[in-house]
Design a protein around this motif. Structure first.
Motif, PDB file in Angstrom:
ATOM      1  N   ASP A  77       0.492  15.855  21.625  1.00  0.00           N
ATOM      2  CA  ASP A  77       1.863  15.184  20.830  1.00  0.00           C
ATOM      3  C   ASP A  77       2.998  14.529  21.353  1.00  0.00           C
ATOM      4  N   VAL A 100       5.210  12.481  18.266  1.00  0.00           N
ATOM      5  CA  VAL A 100       6.618  11.858  18.639  1.00  0.00           C
ATOM      6  C   VAL A 100       7.039  10.986  19.092  1.00  0.00           C
ATOM      7  N   LEU A 147       7.609  18.041  13.220  1.00  0.00           N
ATOM      8  CA  LEU A 147       7.469  16.343  13.020  1.00  0.00           C
ATOM      9  C   LEU A 147       7.893  16.101  11.824  1.00  0.00           C
TER      10      LEU A 147
END
Length: 394
Positions: free
Chosen positions: A65, A69, A118
């Motif tokens: 993740d 990002v 997000l």
């Protein structure tokens, strides 16, 4: 994804520029040199793919993740608004798919928080993109003004003067700079073709002002001065008059290295007066000769030292040969070991050159290979080829 030009709000498929472009007889800095390299546009996509693979293959969940990002943020800084939005949506969709595959969609609160984070990252990326685009537009405006000033102060020389084909280049050390203290000029006069290349001490707008005075004086005096020695005196007179209106430091220390030349109408020779400037080169076939003056002259603006100016010297100019004049941005370019660039050694054996722009192209690319990175000084190059036939073209 296409390469993004930070000076505009649109995409472009053009490759990154080389730092100069052809314009008439000469080459000048172009805005294409500010575009990101094409491979940069694929970086966010590569980061998204890397994040997906990391999440799928890592023994711990969602370690990828961080890459997702980062991919959105990088897209906002490097790509267009459209591609930034696409990257943000893609990351949210990818994360939702990963949550579904992991069986976490049943936990509505945790899923909503993860996707909201997000989405918020995507909004930040869009904001970053707008800031970059706004500053890019402002810089583009400044560059357009600088380019107009350069064309006004340092217009390109004629592509052809009698039997001479002419090309010139001004290449700033920094991409954002378009004007500086180097100058060149070529003019058809009653005495033949007269030419000038010069390097003003100092940088910034003060140096640009001196260039304007120097070029203006050359345009007037080149038609009137009976010889190069008188032309040098008149140019120095104009510079000293300008210096009298400037600060005391400039009055005491300011000077201009210059090389004045005169080629008669039949172009069988060239007369040169070197005023403390790097020596020019004569390229004939594959050979390169350095036209070192027997008696170096002092730079313009230093007549107060009481040293008389050197006398002009005459050199043969064979048919098909090219006279190459440069500023110290070329001769003082260093490689990684600190060694200076030597045009005579580096260009020897690369001819013959049919056109002056071919000499300039070869020289500039070789200097860039030699330095392997940014230069410390601007460079101006002037090349004149004695042609053997009719008008020439590119």
């Amino acid at each position: 994804m296409a390469a993004y030009d930070p000076f505009s709000d649109t995409d472009t498929d053009a490759d990154a520029g080389t730092g100069w472009r052809v314009s008439g007889s000469g080459m000048r800095m172009g805005p294409s040199s500010t575009r990101w390299p094409r491979y940069v546009s694929f970086l966010p996509t590569a980061m998204i793919v890397g994040g997906i693979l990391w999440n799928l293959l890592s023994p711990r969940e969602y370690w990828g993740d961080y890459l997702l990002v980062a991919a959105v943020t990088v897209a906002g800084a490097l790509l267009s608004l459209r591609h930034t939005i696409v990257a943000a949506v893609a990351v949210v969709v990818v994360e939702a798919a990963l949550l579904f595959a992991g069986g976490y969609l049943g936990n509505v609160t945790a899923t909503a928080i993860e996707l909201a984070n997000l989405a918020f990252t995507g909004l930040i990326a869009v904001g970053v993109n707008r800031v970059v685009a706004r500053h890019g537009r402002r810089l583009a405006t400044v560059r357009s003004v600088a380019e107009a000033a350069q064309w006004a102060v340092l217009p390109p020389p004629p592509a052809r003067v009698g039997p001479l084909a002419v090309a010139a280049l001004y290449k700033a050390a920094q991409i954002e700079a378009l004007i500086g203290g180097d100058a060149y000029a070529v003019q058809d006069t009653p005495y033949g073709t007269r030419l000038l290349i010069a390097d003003v001490r100092g940088k910034g707008m003060g140096a640009v002002g001196v260039v304007a005075v120097l070029i203006g004086a050359f345009r007037v005096e080149a038609d009137q001065a009976p010889d190069l020695a008188e032309l040098a005196r008149q140019l120095e007179r104009a510079l000293l008059k300008e210096g009298a209106r400037r600060e005391e430091e400039i009055q005491l220390e300011g000077f201009v290295t210059a090389l004045l030349g005169e080629i008669p109408p039949d172009a069988d020779e060239v007369r040169l007066l070197n005023c403390g400037h790097p020596a020019p080169y004569l390229l004939d076939g594959g050979s390169v000769a350095t036209l070192e003056p027997g008696e170096p002259g002092h730079p313009l603006g230093m007549s107060g030292l009481g040293v008389p100016q050197a006398a002009p010297e005459t050199w043969p100019l064979p048919p098909g040969s090219t006279l190459l004049l440069v500023t110290d941005g070329v001769t003082e370019a260093r490689d990684r070991t600190g060694a200076f660039y030597e045009p005579a050694d580096r260009l020897r054996g690369r001819g013959p050159f049919r056109q002056p722009h071919q000499v300039i192209d070869t020289l500039v690319r070789d200097v860039e290979r030699w330095t392997g990175g940014p230069r410390d000084d601007d460079m101006a190059i002037l090349a004149l080829t004695r042609t053997t036939g009719g008008p020439t073209g590119r």
